[in-house]
Each structure stands twice: as C-alpha cells, then as structure tokens.
Design a protein around this motif. Structure first.
Motif, PDB file in Angstrom:
ATOM      1  N   THR A 171      37.423  21.366  -6.365  1.00 30.92           N
ATOM      2  CA  THR A 171      37.782  20.666  -7.600  1.00 30.92           C
ATOM      3  C   THR A 171      37.092  19.303  -7.640  1.00 30.92           C
ATOM      4  O   THR A 171      36.565  18.882  -8.669  1.00 30.92           O
ATOM      5  CB  THR A 171      39.318  20.464  -7.682  1.00 30.92           C
ATOM      6  N   PHE A 172      37.083  18.628  -6.491  1.00 26.26           N
ATOM      7  CA  PHE A 172      36.431  17.314  -6.414  1.00 26.26           C
ATOM      8  C   PHE A 172      34.937  17.443  -6.721  1.00 26.26           C
ATOM      9  O   PHE A 172      34.375  16.644  -7.463  1.00 26.26           O
ATOM     10  CB  PHE A 172      36.635  16.730  -5.004  1.00 26.26           C
ATOM     11  N   ARG A 173      34.318  18.453  -6.145  1.00 29.88           N
ATOM     12  CA  ARG A 173      32.869  18.658  -6.347  1.00 29.88           C
ATOM     13  C   ARG A 173      32.542  18.888  -7.828  1.00 29.88           C
ATOM     14  O   ARG A 173      31.567  18.378  -8.347  1.00 29.88           O
ATOM     15  CB  ARG A 173      32.402  19.878  -5.553  1.00 29.88           C
ATOM     16  N   LYS A 174      33.404  19.657  -8.482  1.00 35.90           N
ATOM     17  CA  LYS A 174      33.141  19.963  -9.899  1.00 35.90           C
ATOM     18  C   LYS A 174      33.293  18.729 -10.773  1.00 35.90           C
ATOM     19  O   LYS A 174      32.600  18.559 -11.766  1.00 35.90           O
ATOM     20  CB  LYS A 174      34.104  21.066 -10.378  1.00 35.90           C
ATOM     21  N   SER A 175      34.271  17.873 -10.398  1.00 28.99           N
ATOM     22  CA  SER A 175      34.553  16.718 -11.261  1.00 28.99           C
ATOM     23  C   SER A 175      33.704  15.502 -10.895  1.00 28.99           C
ATOM     24  O   SER A 175      33.680  14.520 -11.625  1.00 28.99           O
ATOM     25  CB  SER A 175      36.041  16.369 -11.178  1.00 28.99           C
ATOM     26  N   SER A 176      33.030  15.546  -9.747  1.00 30.31           N
ATOM     27  CA  SER A 176      32.286  14.370  -9.309  1.00 30.31           C
ATOM     28  C   SER A 176      30.817  14.459  -9.743  1.00 30.31           C
ATOM     29  O   SER A 176      30.179  15.515  -9.609  1.00 30.31           O
ATOM     30  CB  SER A 176      32.377  14.256  -7.784  1.00 30.31           C
ATOM     31  N   PRO A 230      34.842  13.513  -0.475  1.00 30.88           N
ATOM     32  CA  PRO A 230      36.151  13.764  -1.097  1.00 30.88           C
ATOM     33  C   PRO A 230      37.272  13.089  -0.311  1.00 30.88           C
ATOM     34  O   PRO A 230      37.179  12.943   0.907  1.00 30.88           O
ATOM     35  CB  PRO A 230      36.296  15.289  -1.021  1.00 30.88           C
ATOM     36  N   GLU A 231      38.312  12.700  -1.041  1.00 32.09           N
ATOM     37  CA  GLU A 231      39.497  12.103  -0.409  1.00 32.09           C
ATOM     38  C   GLU A 231      40.715  12.859  -0.940  1.00 32.09           C
ATOM     39  O   GLU A 231      40.923  12.926  -2.151  1.00 32.09           O
ATOM     40  CB  GLU A 231      39.579  10.627  -0.781  1.00 32.09           C
TER      41      GLU A 231
END
Lengths: 517, 169
Positions: B33-38, B45-46
C-alpha cells in the motif's frame, strides 16, 4: 542480520512490563484453533473443556459437530448406534442389537453433548461389508429403528444414517421428530420395498427450517438398476424438498442426479412406476454456497440462476453411463460462478481430459479446452490431480493462467511411479467406447507411449538428485517445467499430496535483493 | 537491501528487511500500500502497529527471522489428512523459543501472530495452549488460564450430567 532495534532506551522500558492478557482475550476463532485438535485426542480433555465456561462449551460442541459432518469423527463410540442382526443366522426380522443408551432419545435433558446421532448398519449388513455371493442384499434388510421416531429426537441437530435400507414412511416420521435438524447425512441408504406402495406423487417432507447441510453419498455401483433407482428417488426427493434453504450440498452418487434447476419437474422411474418428487421453485438453490458433486448428469449444472458458490468440488464427471455432464458443461458452470468462486477442487481423472483432447482432434481442430475463455478473479485455492507432463499446455493455459489471485495450489494424487501400460489402457477403453468415443483408441495408445517416455525422464531426474526422494525431485522439476511461479504471481508454494507417503512441497525461491543505492 | 521501520504501540522502532517483513501478511499489505501511494520508490516505509507492544513485536520478528526460509503454510494445509498444523513444522528452536514464556506472553504472541497474519507462529503458539490443556481437570484449566465459570443457573450441573453420561456408558 536484517533485524535491528532503534531507540534502545525505549526497549529497556517495555522489557519489564508485565502482561495482563489471558486466554479470555482471544477472539473465538483463535480459541477454536487452540481447541480444535482436542477433538481428535483424549475424550476426557474434551469433556473437561466443555465445563470450563459457556464459551468453551460452545466451541467444543461446534468442533464436534463439524467433525461429525465431515465424517472424520464418530463423536463418541458409545453414542454411535449400531443396528445389525445379532448373529449370522438371525434375519432382520429379529430384534436388532443396539449398542446405545436409549435415554438419548428422550426429549427432556438430551444428554448428547453436540446433539448428533450416527446410525450405521453393522459389519454383517450388505452395505457394511462384502456382499455374500449369490445373495440378494434385500434378504438382510434392516430398517431404521422405529423407536428413534417414537421416543422423539427434538434436540438433535445432526443425523447421519449409513448402510441402511430405509422405509420411506419411517424416514418421514423420523424427520418429523427432529425439528431442530441442521445437518442430514445419508451414506449408502436405499429405500426399502415399501416403494411399491407409495403414491405416484411423493408427499413433501416435514418442515425442517434449520436444515442447511445435506450430504448424500452412495457408492453401491454394482447393485441392480432397481436399487439405484430407489436410491435416486430418495436423494432427489430430499434435495428438491430443501432446495431453497440448503447452504451446503454434497452429492456423491453413482447414479447421476437429474438436474439442479429452478422450476424443474422431477420425475423418477422405479421399475414400471414413475414417481413425481415435486417441482423446484424459482428461488431453489439460491442460498447454496458450497457444492460438492461427483458424476453430475448433463442437466445437473445447467442452473437458470447461478448461486453465489464459494466452494465447488467435483470428482469424476464421466463414467460408464450416458447422460453425464461433459467437460464443456463443467467449464460453463465454473464460468458462471466466476464472480464468487474462491475454492475449486477438480479431483477428476486426467483421462477425462484425454477423452476431450481426442474429441477435438477427431474433428481436426486444435486442442483447446473450453476453459480457454474463463477467468476466475477471486479464486484463491485450486486442487487438481497431478497432470501428466504432456498436458503442460492444458495445465498452464487453461487452468493456471486463469487464476491471477491464486495463493494455494494443491496437486492431488501425486504418483511418480504410476504405471500406465497397455493393460491399463485396455481397461480404460471400455469407458470411452461406452460413450461412443471409438476414435479414442489412438490417443490411448499415444498415452502408453508417453508413459514410457515419462518413466525414462523420471529415472534421469532421480539420477541427477541422488540425495533426494524421487517425489521431491520430480515435484521440483514439475514446477519449473510448468512455469508455475511465472504464471501465478501470488503463489508461494505448491503442495503435492502423495498416496501412502509423506506429502512434499516446493517453495518459491526468494527474489534476490536488488543492488544497494 | 530494502528496509522497513516497524513501530510498536509503545514507540519502539524495529528496522527490518522488507523481505523478512513480507513474511507477515499484514506487513506485506502495508508495504505494498505504501509503495502504491508513494511517489518516491526509494522511500523507506514506516508501519505503526498500534495493538502490539515492543516486547511482543520483537518476539514476532525474532521468530520470523528464524523461519524466513520456511514455506508459507496455507490455512487448511492439514484438513484432509487430519494432522495438526503445528505438527508439521515445530522445531527444537521453536520449543526453546516458547519454553521460558508465561501464558500471558503466549496469549499476546497469539494475538500478535493473528493480527500480523503469521500462520506458522500462530500454529505453534496455539499448539502450546493445547498442550497446557491436555491432561488437566477443569479446575486446573481454570486456574492455569485464570478463567471463571460463568455458567448460568444449573447449566454447569447439566453439562456435568451430560459428561457423566458420556463417560459412564
């Protein structure tokens, strides 16, 4: 080491913190996991757990019931009711030997901890053991004990009857005395001679509002057509009577079930007499989520309204009879369920696909199975039998490539030392001839040749991996050859279920880490 | 090596490789999810785990590290052959890992394994609980797990009656 801690000062703080969590903090589904293996273990532990508190009692009773339905557990030996002649000389007309506590049939204070009852014919019953030669099985007729009905079973939620001839009217009475029934399981149960006296339009069964699971199994394939027709009449009557409320339906019968349709008038011929078992309503099978079927008839899978099936299991879909569903029907049905289907078990012989391959080839068209246009977006689990290497195209393009969300793949019946010689081929030919697939001789012979090639290949694989079991070496080869990891991105490992040996699995190798920035 | 910061409910941060973190279903989803939104593909990621304190999170990560090359077991792996899930993969290391823990820590570990979707750890901890039940009387179970009997009316007596019926026959 890839794990490292930051903020060491904060880690010192938490190390002394005492926990206040207890088992009461676990959610019911996790507590169920903790307790589930107790069901298979010591009964005393099980009974102790029922006394801990109401939550534990509820979980243990649920686990007992679940194992009872799946047939893995005959809950308590003492509760299993065995009905059989007392000796070989005694006929069924004599009082049967009952190993049970009659108090269980009292309505008040039902002592059954999980409200389930399993009635089975003894070893001497024709369905319970080998049938004596030259003996009509109905001579040893044993009917369901009437006292089950007369004494009442108001609290029963699960009823299983196995290896019995049963009188239709007694069954109606028994069902009428079990208003709380949720699960009904009949294995090798056939209507007895009273069929001849039944009216041509069968009466509806008693209302069982809680009945959601119906399991009907019959493997008496070598008996007469008359017996099979009686078995079919009973099963059809039960299925259509409860069609609107069933959530799980298991149909493992040799005689094909006629249809699974809405607004379908069901009539069954037994001898010269034809019975009407009723007509399904427009909402029939609307609640069905789990369907397990073997050898369905042609019309069986032609539902006018597709139920929201989550689990579909199919055993063999061909056989020695006419009017069985073919692979096109099966593929079409799976396609209809694509929006909801999460688990698919195709526990069918690959020779059935071989038949299909032959059929296509005979028409001069390329080999293309009807799954070619199907995608199953929600499918997470597939179980299929181990395919021969020469089906790699079929396996990859017609199955694996259609399941992008696949997380679990189980290869059933994995046998690397299986022999497929000419004698096996000849044994199979009668199957195809019966369906007028006379042109299949050529594919069958081709398969024999391929088998010889495969044996040679396996020997080479084994020679290359001297330290490994041949099953493991072939499994790894198989996964690479079929490009399983490339086709199913979500898949982590493939399980191979062996017969009579320890299962093995192949794990996706971790992706090598990229270059450091 | 790509890393991820996993932060416990009490603020302790653990820096672990993404490959290791992805052995947890929950952490894997969070990382993706982090990868998609970043926008920055190199960003680290944290992930905050608000329900798990540091001591327990450390144990989970320690277990994951030890088992990083194990296969990920499917949910119903052993339904058909009747073997318990935990029987498949409990090693001497696992036994040594669990041995010093009191039941309170085990319960937290079960909750954490469930929350983080670490099936192997969930299996062995549930198996440990099962072993603490086996062979004990009802009073011993209640004492060991600090449970009270909250049966209503004569429900407990009725259950005892049912059990006695099963034992005596």
């Amino acid at each position: 080491m890839s794990l490292s801690k930051e903020n060491p000062s904060s880690s010192e703080k938490f190390s002394s913190n005492a926990t206040k969590k207890t088992i009461a903090d676990l959610p019911p589904e996790i507590l169920t996991v903790c307790l589930k293996n107790l069901v298979k273990g010591n009964r005393k532990d099980l009974l102790s757990c029922r006394l801990v508190n109401p939550q534990w009692k509820k979980i243990i009773d649920y686990l007992l019931e679940e194992n009872f339905v799946s047939g893995r557990l005959s809950p308590f030996p003492e509760i299993g009711l065995v009905v059989c002649p007392t000796s070989e000389e005694q006929s069924c007309q004599k009082l049967p030997y009952v190993r049970s506590h009659l108090a269980m049939f009292q309505n008040e204070a039902n002592p059954l901890p999980f409200n389930g009852l399993h009635i089975t014919g003894g070893k001497k019953h024709p369905f319970g053991g080998p049938l004596p030669r030259n003996r009509n099985p109905e001579e040893i007729h044993v009917s369901l004990p009437m006292f089950v009905a007369t004494a009442g079973c108001g609290n029963l939620t699960s009823l299983a009857i196995k290896n019995q001839y049963i009188d239709f009217n007694i069954l109606v009475t028994v069902l009428g005395s079990t208003p709380s029934l949720k699960i009904l399981r009949l294995s090798n149960v056939v209507l007895s001679k009273d069929v001849d006296n039944l009216p041509p339009v069968l009466p509806p069964p008693p209302q069982l509002k809680s009945l959601t699971i119906l399991a009907l199994e019959c493997s008496i394939r070598y008996f007469s057509e008359q017996i099979e027709a009686k078995n079919k009449l009973l099963f059809v009557w039960l299925v259509i009577s409860f069609a609107e409320q069933l959530v799980k339906l298991i149909l493992d019968t040799e005689c094909p079930f006629p249809a699974l349709r809405q607004g379908y008038p069901y009539s069954i011929s037994v001898g010269s007499k034809t019975f009407s078992a009723g007509t399904t309503s427009a909402s029939a099978f609307g609640k069905l989520k789990d369907l397990q079927v073997t050898r369905p008839g042609i019309e069986f899978l032609e539902l006018s309204t597709t139920p929201a099936l989550q689990t579909f299991y199919i055993g063999s879909f061909m056989g020695t009879r006419y009017q069985l569903a073919g692979f096109e029907d099966l593929a079409s049905f799976i396609d209809k369920c694509r929006a909801t289907l999460e688990k698919l078990w195709l526990n069918t012989e690959w020779s059935e696909l071989l038949a299909y391959e032959g059929l296509i080839n005979s028409r001069g068209s390329p080999v293309l199975l009807p799954t070619a246009n199907i995608t199953l977006p929600k499918l997470k689990m597939v179980g299929m039998r181990f395919p021969e290497l020469f089906y790699s195209k079929v396996w990859k393009e017609n199955f694996l490539a259609k399941c992008p969300a696949l997380k679990e793949l189980q290869v059933l019946n994995f046998q690397v030392d299986r022999d497929y010689s000419l004698s096996h081929a000849n044994a199979e030919r009668y199957l195809f001839d019966d369906r007028d697939y006379l042109f299949l001789n050529e594919p069958v012979l081709r398969r024999v040749k391929r088998n010889a090639d495969r044996k040679s290949l396996y020997q080479n694989i084994k020679a290359r991996h001297p330290g490994k079991r041949i099953e493991e070496a072939v499994a790894e080869y198989w996964v690479d050859e079929y490009e399983v990891w490339n086709i199913c991105a979500e898949l982590k490992n493939v399980y191979f279920r062996l017969r009579g040996s320890e299962d093995c699995y192949v794990v996706r190798k971790p992706t090598p880490p990229g270059p450091l920035p | 090596m790509a890393l991820v910061r996993v932060i416990s409910s009490d603020g302790a941060a653990f820096l672990v490789s993404q490959r290791l973190a992805k052995r947890s279903g929950k952490l894997k989803t969070e990382i993706e999810t982090f990868r998609k939104s970043s926008d920055n593909s190199e960003a680290q990621p944290e992930i905050r785990i608000v329900t798990i304190r540091a001591e327990i999170l450390r144990l989970v990560l320690q277990w994951l590290q030890q088992h990083q090359n194990d296969p990920v077991l499917p949910a119903n792996q052993n339904e058909q052959d009747g073997r318990g899930d935990a029987e498949m993969g409990q090693s001497q290391w696992d036994r040594d890992f669990l041995a010093p823990m009191d039941l309170g820590i085990v319960m937290e570990l079960i909750l954490a394994a469930n929350h983080l979707e670490v099936k192997g750890l969930l299996d062995i901890t549930c198996k440990l609980v099962e072993s603490k039940i086996t062979g004990r009387t009802v009073d011993e179970i209640r004492t060991a797990f600090k449970l009270k009997s909250d049966f209503k009316g004569n429900e407990e007596e009725q259950t005892r009656l049912e059990n006695r019926w099963c034992v005596e026959n």
